[in-house]
Design a protein around this motif. Structure first.
Motif: not given
Length: 326
Positions: A162-178
């Motif tokens: 499921f995670e791979l499918a979401k990543l490849e579809a660009g539907r995975m949320d990321f929370s970027f921090t410096k």
């Protein structure tokens, strides 16, 4: 003003009759129809003037047609170039689709095997208990424990899919921090040391980092990548060592996980981050290869690179992250 702007310098001697008729196109004078007669006065009659007027009109139409044809020719050339580019893009897209279809089939074949194996063994354990084949309580507990392990692995595999499918579809949320590179190193340098030592392997961590250097990361996702690297190193290393190294080179943070395990055949290195890949020298259970494909997608989302190399005794997995300005 025409007398100032136009000078008929080719005239060698005065003419007795002169006709100068402007040729207009889009309200502007584009040229002149110039005739002269050196023999007769009033040489140009009304009939001739009308004829010349028709000629000048036709010349104006010709100029207009020439411009239209040039414009059409340019449009056709632009459209042809655009169509050629579209054809190239379509060809590339079709090739990618063909490759993706092949990978999808390989992935389905691999996953069907990975799903079937734990389900079959778990079903065998449970049936052995229910059918009374295994009556010893200790043996029953052992079978139930093994069934639980297989089901946990199966659940992990499904989550990875499921995670791979979401990543490849660009539907995975990321929370970027410096985060500073020092903080990043301190965060993960010894987080997995207990896991390595628990497998009777030695562990070391080192960093060659400078102050005031930062990376933009999702800490949870980066933990997932490093955890996968370390867990794979533990799986494929029976004895020896595992190390984590970080350094900054050419504007990038480089993270390396190195082990002294069985290594990876050189001809398989280009494929280890494909979702269907499993090393030919691997006999480790619950190793379906999806984890590295997930790592690749995560690093790609961080605008970094991921790769690996291997020796006869050991492997090194790398990822890079771009250094951010302060």
């Amino acid at each position: 003003n025409l007398e100032k702007d136009l000078a008929f310098t080719h005239i060698k001697r005065p003419a007795k009759s002169i006709l100068c008729m402007p040729i207009k196109y889009k309200g502007k004078i584009q040229a002149f129809l110039y005739l002269e007669n050196h023999v007769l006065l009033n040489a140009f009659s009304n009939v001739q003037l009308e004829l010349l007027r028709l000629i000048s009109t036709q010349m104006a139409v010709t100029l207009e047609n020439t411009e239209i044809y040039n414009e059409l020719d340019n449009r056709v050339k632009e459209r042809t170039i655009s169509l050629d580019q579209m054809n190239v893009s379509l060809k590339d897209a079709n090739e990618r689709l063909a490759i993706n279809e092949q990978e999808r089939k390989k992935l389905l074949q691999s996953i069907s095997h990975e799903l079937r194996s734990p389900l079959t063994s778990t079903l065998g354990y449970i049936e052995s208990i229910l059918d009374g084949v295994v009556q010893n309580p200790e043996q029953q507990i052992y079978y139930l424990q093994r069934s639980r392990e297989r089901l946990i692995a199966l659940n992990r595999l499904i989550q990875d899919l499921f995670e791979l499918a979401k990543l490849e579809a660009g539907r995975m949320d990321f929370s970027f921090t410096k985060v500073s590179v020092h903080e990043f190193f301190e965060e993960f340098a010894y987080r997995f040391e207990a896991n390595v030592l628990g497998a009777n392997l030695s562990y070391s961590a080192s960093g060659n980092l400078q102050p005031n250097q930062y990376v933009l990361i999702d800490l949870l996702r980066m933990e997932q990548v490093i955890s996968n690297f370390i867990s794979n190193a533990i799986k494929y290393t029976e004895k020896g060592r595992i190390s984590l190294k970080m350094s900054v080179e050419d504007g990038e943070l480089v993270c390396i996980v190195e082990d002294s395990g069985i290594g990876i055949p050189e001809h398989e290195l280009p494929f280890i981050f494909d979702s269907y890949f499993r090393a030919s020298n691997s006999n480790v259970l619950n190793s379906h290869g999806i984890g590295l494909a997930i790592c690749k997608e995560i690093i790609t989302q961080h605008h970094g690179k991921i790769y690996a190399d291997s020796k006869e005794t050991g492997s090194r997995f790398y990822f890079t992250l771009p250094i951010q300005s302060i």
